[in-house]
Design a protein around this motif. Structure first.
Motif, PDB file in Angstrom:
ATOM      1  N   GLY A 121      39.553 -21.640  10.235  1.00 22.37           N
ATOM      2  CA  GLY A 121      40.928 -22.044  10.053  1.00 22.37           C
ATOM      3  C   GLY A 121      41.323 -23.051   9.198  1.00 22.37           C
ATOM      4  N   THR A 122      42.514 -22.948   8.488  1.00 15.56           N
ATOM      5  CA  THR A 122      43.028 -23.889   7.364  1.00 15.56           C
ATOM      6  C   THR A 122      44.542 -24.114   7.424  1.00 15.56           C
ATOM      7  OG1 THR A 122      41.345 -23.189   5.786  1.00 15.56           O
ATOM      8  CG2 THR A 122      43.122 -24.511   4.887  1.00 15.56           C
ATOM      9  N   PHE A 123      45.100 -25.016   7.695  1.00 16.58           N
ATOM     10  CA  PHE A 123      46.374 -25.450   7.677  1.00 16.58           C
ATOM     11  C   PHE A 123      46.623 -25.935   6.082  1.00 16.58           C
ATOM     12  CE2 PHE A 123      50.208 -27.927   8.263  1.00 16.58           C
ATOM     13  CZ  PHE A 123      50.943 -27.131   9.326  1.00 16.58           C
ATOM     14  N   ARG A 124      47.516 -25.541   5.304  1.00 19.87           N
ATOM     15  CA  ARG A 124      47.995 -25.889   4.010  1.00 19.87           C
ATOM     16  C   ARG A 124      49.301 -26.521   3.864  1.00 19.87           C
ATOM     17  NH1 ARG A 124      45.118 -21.056   3.511  1.00 19.87           N
ATOM     18  NH2 ARG A 124      43.127 -21.449   2.547  1.00 19.87           N
ATOM     19  N   PHE A 125      49.335 -27.546   3.386  1.00 17.95           N
ATOM     20  CA  PHE A 125      50.810 -28.459   2.993  1.00 17.95           C
ATOM     21  C   PHE A 125      50.601 -29.489   2.290  1.00 17.95           C
ATOM     22  CE2 PHE A 125      48.974 -30.888   6.312  1.00 17.95           C
ATOM     23  CZ  PHE A 125      49.556 -32.387   6.069  1.00 17.95           C
ATOM     24  N   LEU A 126      51.465 -29.600   1.531  1.00 17.48           N
ATOM     25  CA  LEU A 126      51.338 -30.722   0.383  1.00 17.48           C
ATOM     26  C   LEU A 126      50.186 -30.710  -0.409  1.00 17.48           C
ATOM     27  CD1 LEU A 126      52.699 -33.826   2.378  1.00 17.48           C
ATOM     28  CD2 LEU A 126      54.131 -32.508   0.771  1.00 17.48           C
ATOM     29  N   ASN A 127      49.885 -29.549  -1.034  1.00 19.49           N
ATOM     30  CA  ASN A 127      48.632 -29.492  -1.584  1.00 19.49           C
ATOM     31  C   ASN A 127      47.055 -29.810  -0.969  1.00 19.49           C
ATOM     32  OD1 ASN A 127      49.849 -28.252  -3.846  1.00 19.49           O
ATOM     33  ND2 ASN A 127      50.335 -30.391  -4.583  1.00 19.49           N
ATOM     34  N   TYR A 128      47.480 -29.984   0.327  1.00 15.60           N
ATOM     35  CA  TYR A 128      46.040 -30.221   1.298  1.00 15.60           C
ATOM     36  C   TYR A 128      45.835 -28.945   1.771  1.00 15.60           C
ATOM     37  CZ  TYR A 128      46.765 -35.405   0.234  1.00 15.60           C
ATOM     38  OH  TYR A 128      47.276 -36.316  -0.278  1.00 15.60           O
ATOM     39  N   ASP A 129      44.400 -28.848   2.170  1.00 19.52           N
ATOM     40  CA  ASP A 129      43.749 -27.973   2.932  1.00 19.52           C
ATOM     41  C   ASP A 129      43.135 -28.515   4.361  1.00 19.52           C
ATOM     42  OD1 ASP A 129      44.669 -25.879   1.310  1.00 19.52           O
ATOM     43  OD2 ASP A 129      42.657 -25.258   0.523  1.00 19.52           O
ATOM     44  N   VAL A 130      43.719 -28.569   5.328  1.00 19.90           N
ATOM     45  CA  VAL A 130      43.274 -29.252   6.561  1.00 19.90           C
ATOM     46  C   VAL A 130      42.576 -28.332   7.472  1.00 19.90           C
ATOM     47  CG1 VAL A 130      43.910 -30.493   8.356  1.00 19.90           C
ATOM     48  CG2 VAL A 130      45.129 -30.928   6.106  1.00 19.90           C
ATOM     49  N   GLU A 131      41.293 -28.815   7.664  1.00 18.27           N
ATOM     50  CA  GLU A 131      40.485 -27.897   8.559  1.00 18.27           C
ATOM     51  C   GLU A 131      41.322 -27.580  10.026  1.00 18.27           C
ATOM     52  OE1 GLU A 131      36.168 -27.382   9.509  1.00 18.27           O
ATOM     53  OE2 GLU A 131      36.792 -29.318  10.273  1.00 18.27           O
ATOM     54  N   TYR A 132      41.314 -26.436  10.490  1.00 12.74           N
ATOM     55  CA  TYR A 132      42.504 -26.172  11.620  1.00 12.74           C
ATOM     56  C   TYR A 132      41.649 -25.224  12.450  1.00 12.74           C
ATOM     57  CZ  TYR A 132      47.116 -25.161  13.430  1.00 12.74           C
ATOM     58  OH  TYR A 132      48.174 -25.120  14.184  1.00 12.74           O
ATOM     59  N   LEU A 133      40.727 -26.013  13.283  1.00 12.25           N
ATOM     60  CA  LEU A 133      39.812 -25.293  14.212  1.00 12.25           C
ATOM     61  C   LEU A 133      40.612 -25.441  15.617  1.00 12.25           C
ATOM     62  CD1 LEU A 133      36.689 -26.493  13.225  1.00 12.25           C
ATOM     63  CD2 LEU A 133      37.537 -24.538  12.692  1.00 12.25           C
ATOM     64  N   PRO A 134      39.944 -24.671  16.627  1.00 10.29           N
ATOM     65  CA  PRO A 134      40.770 -24.752  18.161  1.00 10.29           C
ATOM     66  C   PRO A 134      40.904 -26.315  18.570  1.00 10.29           C
ATOM     67  CG  PRO A 134      39.227 -22.740  17.680  1.00 10.29           C
ATOM     68  CD  PRO A 134      39.130 -23.510  16.586  1.00 10.29           C
ATOM     69  N   GLY A 135      41.777 -26.439  18.990  1.00  7.53           N
ATOM     70  CA  GLY A 135      42.191 -27.601  19.883  1.00  7.53           C
ATOM     71  C   GLY A 135      42.591 -28.616  18.721  1.00  7.53           C
ATOM     72  N   THR A 136      43.088 -28.268  17.491  1.00  4.98           N
ATOM     73  CA  THR A 136      43.712 -29.277  16.423  1.00  4.98           C
ATOM     74  C   THR A 136      45.172 -29.097  16.938  1.00  4.98           C
ATOM     75  OG1 THR A 136      42.042 -28.691  14.891  1.00  4.98           O
ATOM     76  CG2 THR A 136      44.171 -29.465  14.144  1.00  4.98           C
ATOM     77  N   LEU A 137      45.727 -30.376  16.929  1.00  7.37           N
ATOM     78  CA  LEU A 137      46.976 -30.636  16.914  1.00  7.37           C
ATOM     79  C   LEU A 137      47.707 -31.537  15.645  1.00  7.37           C
ATOM     80  CD1 LEU A 137      49.694 -30.959  18.810  1.00  7.37           C
ATOM     81  CD2 LEU A 137      48.996 -33.302  19.525  1.00  7.37           C
TER      82      LEU A 137
END
Length: 104
Positions: A37-53
């Protein structure tokens, strides 16, 4: 918080949270059995795995989510204007990491 959005097995395209207050911080929790999973904002790609807040100002910053490899549930909590009007909750300043470090 006034409401909850439950998102089942859906990626979200680029958007802002138009009904949220611009100064509101929205907690977004993801769970499930997906493998990427990837959460994208402000030109960042943040790993977004189960349990991520993630806490974000969804009305201010456009964001997008993608995922693959299994079922996913996302829970977002939104702030209602009533909560703001009935409390002393006010906008938190937007700070850079350098600003935060300098204030410690």
């Amino acid at each position: 918080f006034h409401g909850r959005s439950l998102i089942y097995n859906r990626a979200t395209p680029w958007h802002t949270d138009k009904r949220d207050k611009k100064f509101a911080w929205t907690p977004v929790l993801t769970t499930g059995h997906y493998t990427a999973g990837t959460f994208r904002f402000l030109n960042y790609d943040v790993e977004y795995l189960p349990g991520t807040l993630i806490l974000l100002r969804g009305a201010v910053f456009p964001h997008q989510v993608s995922y693959s490899g299994g079922p996913r549930v996302c829970i977002a909590h939104f702030t209602h204007e009533y909560v703001v009007n009935r409390t002393d909750v006010r906008a938190l300043p937007l700070m850079t990491a350098s600003d935060v470090a300098a204030s410690l």
